[in-house]
Design a protein around this motif. Structure first.
Motif, short mmCIF file in Angstrom:
data_model
loop_
_atom_site.label_atom_id
_atom_site.label_comp_id
_atom_site.label_asym_id
_atom_site.label_seq_id
_atom_site.Cartn_x
_atom_site.Cartn_y
_atom_site.Cartn_z
N SER A 75 0.91 -1.25 0.05
CA SER A 75 0.14 -0.04 -0.10
C SER A 75 0.92 1.46 -0.04
O SER A 75 0.17 2.25 -0.48
CB SER A 75 -1.01 0.11 1.27
OG SER A 75 -0.27 -0.14 2.40
N SER A 77 -2.26 3.67 -5.10
CA SER A 77 -3.51 2.63 -5.15
C SER A 77 -3.58 2.62 -6.51
O SER A 77 -3.22 3.50 -7.23
CB SER A 77 -4.38 3.55 -4.25
OG SER A 77 -5.73 3.06 -4.78
N GLU A 81 -5.65 5.49 -8.45
CA GLU A 81 -5.09 6.87 -8.71
C GLU A 81 -5.25 7.33 -9.94
O GLU A 81 -5.53 6.49 -10.96
CB GLU A 81 -3.49 6.76 -8.46
CG GLU A 81 -3.03 6.63 -7.10
CD GLU A 81 -1.47 6.74 -6.74
OE1 GLU A 81 -0.89 5.71 -7.35
OE2 GLU A 81 -1.05 7.56 -6.40
#
Length: 442
Positions: A359, A363, A366
């Motif tokens: 993470s 992401s 995005e």
């Protein structure tokens, strides 16, 4: 002056002036004043992305094509305009803080070296240089002057590429023993050099477009604006275009350095255009992420890649148009180019990837439009002492050198060339003639 004299004089400038990258002069409004060399095509995209940063003030624009210059000036009407980057840098040296170089490949080093010689941070498009000697000289100057630099490999900042790097370095497929990478793009030309000449458009300064490259008659549609990548004097072929992007993540993820051997399968050289189809095989020293013996194979041109057992996908799926496949001791990882998540393959089956441990790289949801600006904005913020670049010339020069060694190998089809990283010379003396070339006086 010739290239050797140019690089020698640049080294003298470097030794006489060393400024930390954080000590650059902000204008009164705390703006980063930028000068842009080349504002057509990719240069226009670079201009848009750099100038979208709120701290940037575009101060100077330079292009040999009046149409490109007019379009850029319409966007930034307060900027001063030039056709010759040398005059621009000499005139505007004290009024600019950073330089963006977005020209054809053969002008990357001359323009960047001049700017860095004036202590200016430089953002330069890929591939970093046209010749191996230039890549080494640019790296040396940037490091000795401690300048902020960034090469224009925007995908370096994309989520899927950062994820691919994290996955490989996590050991998800074990030690990597080979990488296959490919692009079916055709920045090659198998025909002869054109004969005769055409009138030079009154909007183009052909002498300045040629720059340091050998003198050649102008031919409509052959060089400017779009086909110079196919020609040996100006570009680096498909390998030097798409190869830089697609090599970047495997090269970075596997912590590779410079290859030991290079062999290119292609047609015989014509002395004018790059081959339309190439298979380039590199052997690299092993790293902590690879097996002791590690091989890299690049395929380009129509029909690429060539069929290979390691490129077969589960369920009869088709390979992406462009991408890279990591072959590990415990499986394979497919990294499409680009904006697609990597795919983990074990024993001929897809395996779901748990993204939770990764993470920290971002992401998958995005906004890639915004992400594409990050690479540019990272450079601006680094110039202002607020961030660090991720593709400085210390990295970009090594990646570019690797690419250029494959380009040189294309001049010796099917012959394995042996490269000495310490001496920067080939064992095969005939290949050393292509490590650099004379700069034309213009």
């Amino acid at each position: 002056m010739n290239k050797r004299d140019f690089l020698k004089s640049a080294a003298i400038i470097t030794s006489a002036s060393m400024l930390p990258s954080s000590l650059w002069a902000l204008s009164k409004n705390d703006k980063l004043r930028t000068a842009h060399i080349g504002v057509g095509g990719m240069g226009m995209e670079d201009l848009k992305a750099i100038s979208s940063h709120p701290a940037v003030e575009v101060t100077a624009l330079c292009d040999v094509d009046a149409n490109n210059l007019a379009a850029a000036l319409k966007m930034h009407p307060k900027a001063k305009t030039y056709t010759d980057y040398r005059k621009m840098l000499n005139d505007m040296g004290s009024s600019i803080d950073a330089v963006v170089v977005s020209t054809p490949d053969h002008t990357h080093a001359p323009a960047s070296m001049m700017a860095m010689g004036m202590d200016k941070p430089v953002y330069c498009q890929k591939p970093l240089t046209h010749h191996v000697t230039e890549a080494r000289a640019m790296r040396k100057m940037a490091e000795e002057k401690n300048l902020v630099t960034q090469m224009g490999i925007q995908v370096h900042s994309f989520y899927d590429y950062k994820l691919g790097t994290a996955l490989i370095q996590s050991g998800i497929i074990g030690k990597v023993k080979a990488v296959h990478a490919w692009s079916p793009k055709n920045w090659g030309f198998d025909g002869p050099a054109p004969e005769g000449s055409d009138p030079v458009p009154n909007t183009l300064d052909w002498n300045l477009w040629l720059g340091t490259a050998p003198q050649r008659p102008y031919k409509q549609g052959v060089y400017h604006p779009g086909n110079w990548r196919k020609i040996m004097d100006y570009g680096c072929g498909t390998l030097g275009d798409m190869g830089v992007h697609i090599f970047d993540t495997p090269y970075n993820a596997l912590a590779l350095d410079i290859p030991k051997t290079i062999r290119t399968q292609c047609r015989k050289p014509t002395g004018f255009g790059f081959p339309e189809n190439n298979i380039v095989t590199y052997e690299f020293p092993g790293t902590e992420y690879t097996t002791k013996k590690f091989k890299w194979v690049w395929y380009d041109g129509p029909g690429a890649p060539k069929d290979h057992k390691d490129l077969k996908l589960p369920n009869g799926d088709q390979l992406p148009d462009q991408g890279a496949m990591f072959i590990g001791e415990k499986g394979r990882l497919l990294l499409p180019h680009f904006m697609q998540l990597p795919k983990h393959i074990v024993k001929g089956e897809y395996v779901d990837i748990d993204l939770e441990p990764f993470s920290n790289v971002g992401s998958p949801t995005e906004d890639y439009g915004a992400e594409s600006k990050k690479h540019y904005h990272q450079f601006v913020d680094a110039c202002m002492g607020k961030d660090q670049v991720s593709a400085p010339f210390s990295y970009a020069a090594r990646l570019t050198e690797t690419i250029l060694l494959g380009v040189i190998a294309g001049r010796f089809p099917n012959k394995k060339l042996h490269w000495n990283n310490q001496t920067a010379r080939f064992k095969e003396e005939e290949a050393n003639a292509f490590l650099d070339g004379e700069y034309r006086k213009f």
